[in-house]
Design a protein around this motif. Structure first.
Motif, PDB file in Angstrom:
ATOM      1  N   VAL A 112     -81.664 -48.293 -10.245  1.00 53.13           N
ATOM      2  CA  VAL A 112     -81.247 -47.433 -12.071  1.00 53.13           C
ATOM      3  C   VAL A 112     -81.124 -46.357 -10.812  1.00 53.13           C
ATOM      4  N   GLN A 113     -81.630 -45.768 -10.471  1.00 54.54           N
ATOM      5  CA  GLN A 113     -80.479 -44.151  -9.583  1.00 54.54           C
ATOM      6  C   GLN A 113     -79.589 -44.551  -9.054  1.00 54.54           C
ATOM      7  N   MET A 114     -78.770 -45.558  -8.442  1.00 56.25           N
ATOM      8  CA  MET A 114     -78.245 -45.954  -7.678  1.00 56.25           C
ATOM      9  C   MET A 114     -77.697 -44.964  -6.784  1.00 56.25           C
ATOM     10  N   ARG A 115     -79.024 -44.792  -5.777  1.00 57.53           N
ATOM     11  CA  ARG A 115     -79.014 -44.877  -4.810  1.00 57.53           C
ATOM     12  C   ARG A 115     -78.354 -45.547  -4.021  1.00 57.53           C
ATOM     13  N   ASP A 116     -77.556 -45.057  -2.582  1.00 50.75           N
ATOM     14  CA  ASP A 116     -76.927 -45.131  -1.647  1.00 50.75           C
ATOM     15  C   ASP A 116     -78.687 -46.109  -0.339  1.00 50.75           C
ATOM     16  N   PHE A 117     -78.884 -47.294  -0.458  1.00 54.35           N
ATOM     17  CA  PHE A 117     -79.632 -47.735   0.176  1.00 54.35           C
ATOM     18  C   PHE A 117     -80.415 -46.954   1.447  1.00 54.35           C
ATOM     19  N   ILE A 118     -78.574 -47.336   2.190  1.00 53.97           N
ATOM     20  CA  ILE A 118     -78.714 -47.069   3.533  1.00 53.97           C
ATOM     21  C   ILE A 118     -79.157 -45.840   3.868  1.00 53.97           C
ATOM     22  N   GLY A 119     -78.109 -45.200   3.599  1.00 59.63           N
ATOM     23  CA  GLY A 119     -78.170 -43.606   3.894  1.00 59.63           C
ATOM     24  C   GLY A 119     -79.546 -42.995   2.728  1.00 59.63           C
ATOM     25  N   ASP A 120     -80.288 -43.533   2.046  1.00 62.00           N
ATOM     26  CA  ASP A 120     -81.651 -43.320   2.020  1.00 62.00           C
ATOM     27  C   ASP A 120     -82.693 -43.808   3.921  1.00 62.00           C
ATOM     28  N   LEU A 121     -81.963 -44.703   4.348  1.00 64.89           N
ATOM     29  CA  LEU A 121     -83.324 -44.921   5.143  1.00 64.89           C
ATOM     30  C   LEU A 121     -83.142 -43.668   5.948  1.00 64.89           C
ATOM     31  N   VAL A 122     -82.433 -42.835   6.216  1.00 66.13           N
ATOM     32  CA  VAL A 122     -81.854 -42.064   7.408  1.00 66.13           C
ATOM     33  C   VAL A 122     -83.204 -40.836   6.571  1.00 66.13           C
ATOM     34  N   THR A 123     -82.202 -40.247   5.036  1.00 60.80           N
ATOM     35  CA  THR A 123     -82.742 -38.930   4.541  1.00 60.80           C
ATOM     36  C   THR A 123     -83.727 -39.087   3.462  1.00 60.80           C
ATOM     37  N   SER A 124     -84.379 -40.132   3.229  1.00 53.64           N
ATOM     38  CA  SER A 124     -85.588 -40.057   2.274  1.00 53.64           C
ATOM     39  C   SER A 124     -85.283 -41.396   0.104  1.00 53.64           C
ATOM     40  N   GLY A 125     -86.504 -41.296  -0.008  1.00 57.22           N
ATOM     41  CA  GLY A 125     -85.841 -41.632  -1.150  1.00 57.22           C
ATOM     42  C   GLY A 125     -86.506 -43.623  -1.797  1.00 57.22           C
ATOM     43  N   PRO A 126     -86.024 -44.894  -2.055  1.00 52.23           N
ATOM     44  CA  PRO A 126     -87.055 -45.386  -2.824  1.00 52.23           C
ATOM     45  C   PRO A 126     -86.815 -46.188  -0.948  1.00 52.23           C
ATOM     46  N   ALA A 127     -85.660 -46.352  -0.421  1.00 56.36           N
ATOM     47  CA  ALA A 127     -85.388 -47.534   0.581  1.00 56.36           C
ATOM     48  C   ALA A 127     -86.377 -46.727   1.426  1.00 56.36           C
ATOM     49  N   VAL A 128     -87.388 -45.548   1.315  1.00 55.97           N
ATOM     50  CA  VAL A 128     -88.409 -45.180   2.525  1.00 55.97           C
ATOM     51  C   VAL A 128     -89.652 -46.292   1.754  1.00 55.97           C
ATOM     52  N   SER A 129     -89.736 -46.266   0.544  1.00 56.00           N
ATOM     53  CA  SER A 129     -90.610 -46.193   0.200  1.00 56.00           C
ATOM     54  C   SER A 129     -91.141 -47.856   0.466  1.00 56.00           C
ATOM     55  N   SER A 130     -89.635 -48.149  -0.175  1.00 54.64           N
ATOM     56  CA  SER A 130     -90.059 -50.141  -0.592  1.00 54.64           C
ATOM     57  C   SER A 130     -89.960 -50.118   1.418  1.00 54.64           C
ATOM     58  N   ILE A 131     -89.282 -49.863   2.932  1.00 55.34           N
ATOM     59  CA  ILE A 131     -89.773 -50.099   4.119  1.00 55.34           C
ATOM     60  C   ILE A 131     -91.825 -49.755   4.515  1.00 55.34           C
ATOM     61  N   THR A 132     -92.057 -48.855   3.832  1.00 52.09           N
ATOM     62  CA  THR A 132     -93.472 -48.425   3.589  1.00 52.09           C
ATOM     63  C   THR A 132     -94.173 -49.474   3.502  1.00 52.09           C
ATOM     64  N   VAL A 133     -93.877 -49.908   2.331  1.00 60.16           N
ATOM     65  CA  VAL A 133     -95.588 -51.160   1.258  1.00 60.16           C
ATOM     66  C   VAL A 133     -95.020 -52.321   1.977  1.00 60.16           C
ATOM     67  N   ASP A 134     -93.398 -52.912   2.551  1.00 66.27           N
ATOM     68  CA  ASP A 134     -93.145 -53.829   3.516  1.00 66.27           C
ATOM     69  C   ASP A 134     -93.841 -54.013   4.691  1.00 66.27           C
ATOM     70  N   LEU A 135     -93.912 -52.721   5.132  1.00 66.67           N
ATOM     71  CA  LEU A 135     -94.668 -53.020   6.808  1.00 66.67           C
ATOM     72  C   LEU A 135     -95.563 -52.376   6.538  1.00 66.67           C
ATOM     73  N   LEU A 136     -96.266 -52.303   5.135  1.00 66.91           N
ATOM     74  CA  LEU A 136     -98.057 -52.000   4.968  1.00 66.91           C
ATOM     75  C   LEU A 136     -98.655 -53.563   4.594  1.00 66.91           C
ATOM     76  N   VAL A 137     -97.812 -54.167   4.534  1.00 68.14           N
ATOM     77  CA  VAL A 137     -98.110 -55.205   3.597  1.00 68.14           C
ATOM     78  C   VAL A 137     -98.461 -56.339   4.802  1.00 68.14           C
ATOM     79  N   VAL A 138     -96.786 -55.948   5.417  1.00 67.86           N
ATOM     80  CA  VAL A 138     -97.365 -57.011   6.313  1.00 67.86           C
ATOM     81  C   VAL A 138     -98.438 -56.638   7.855  1.00 67.86           C
ATOM     82  N   ALA A 139     -98.006 -55.520   7.955  1.00 66.15           N
ATOM     83  CA  ALA A 139     -99.959 -54.919   9.266  1.00 66.15           C
ATOM     84  C   ALA A 139    -100.637 -55.190   8.701  1.00 66.15           C
TER      85      ALA A 139
END
Length: 119
Positions: free
Chosen positions: A35-62
């Protein structure tokens, strides 16, 4: 109907709940990124929803992996399973989960090759 219910053990319900939480948690942040038209890959380096998504992903897997470690270790009679979970807080789950799987495989191999245990 009771035939279906008896296959839903408490462990299966926990894993199903974690699957739903993982889907909702990750896709909430994925939708924010879209919705925010973010650069998903770029956000992985800087910050943003992509980082939050991966954080939730890894937490649930753990969490799911931790449940698996406890349940499987009890089933197989492996001792000190809790130590893998504690060590993951000090090191990383990416280390302790494969370590548990390696020790589990050793345990299974030892059980199969034991002359005192029936095949």
């Amino acid at each position: 109907m009771s035939e279906l219910r008896r296959h839903w053990t408490p462990t299966a319900v926990v894993f199903l709940a974690l699957a739903v939480a993982g889907l909702i948690g990750t896709w909430t942040f994925n939708v924010f990124a879209i919705v925010q038209m973010r650069d998903f890959i770029g956000d992985l380096v800087t910050s943003g929803p992509a980082v939050s998504s991966i954080t939730v992903d890894l937490l649930v897997v753990a969490i799911a992996g931790s449940v698996f470690i406890i349940v499987e270790a009890r089933r197989l009679g492996m001792r000190f399973a809790w130590l893998y979970i504690v060590l993951s807080g000090i090191t990383a789950f990416a280390f302790t989960f494969p370590l548990f799987l390696a020790m589990r495989q050793r345990h299974l191999t030892a059980r199969r090759s034991s002359p005192t245990r029936p095949a």
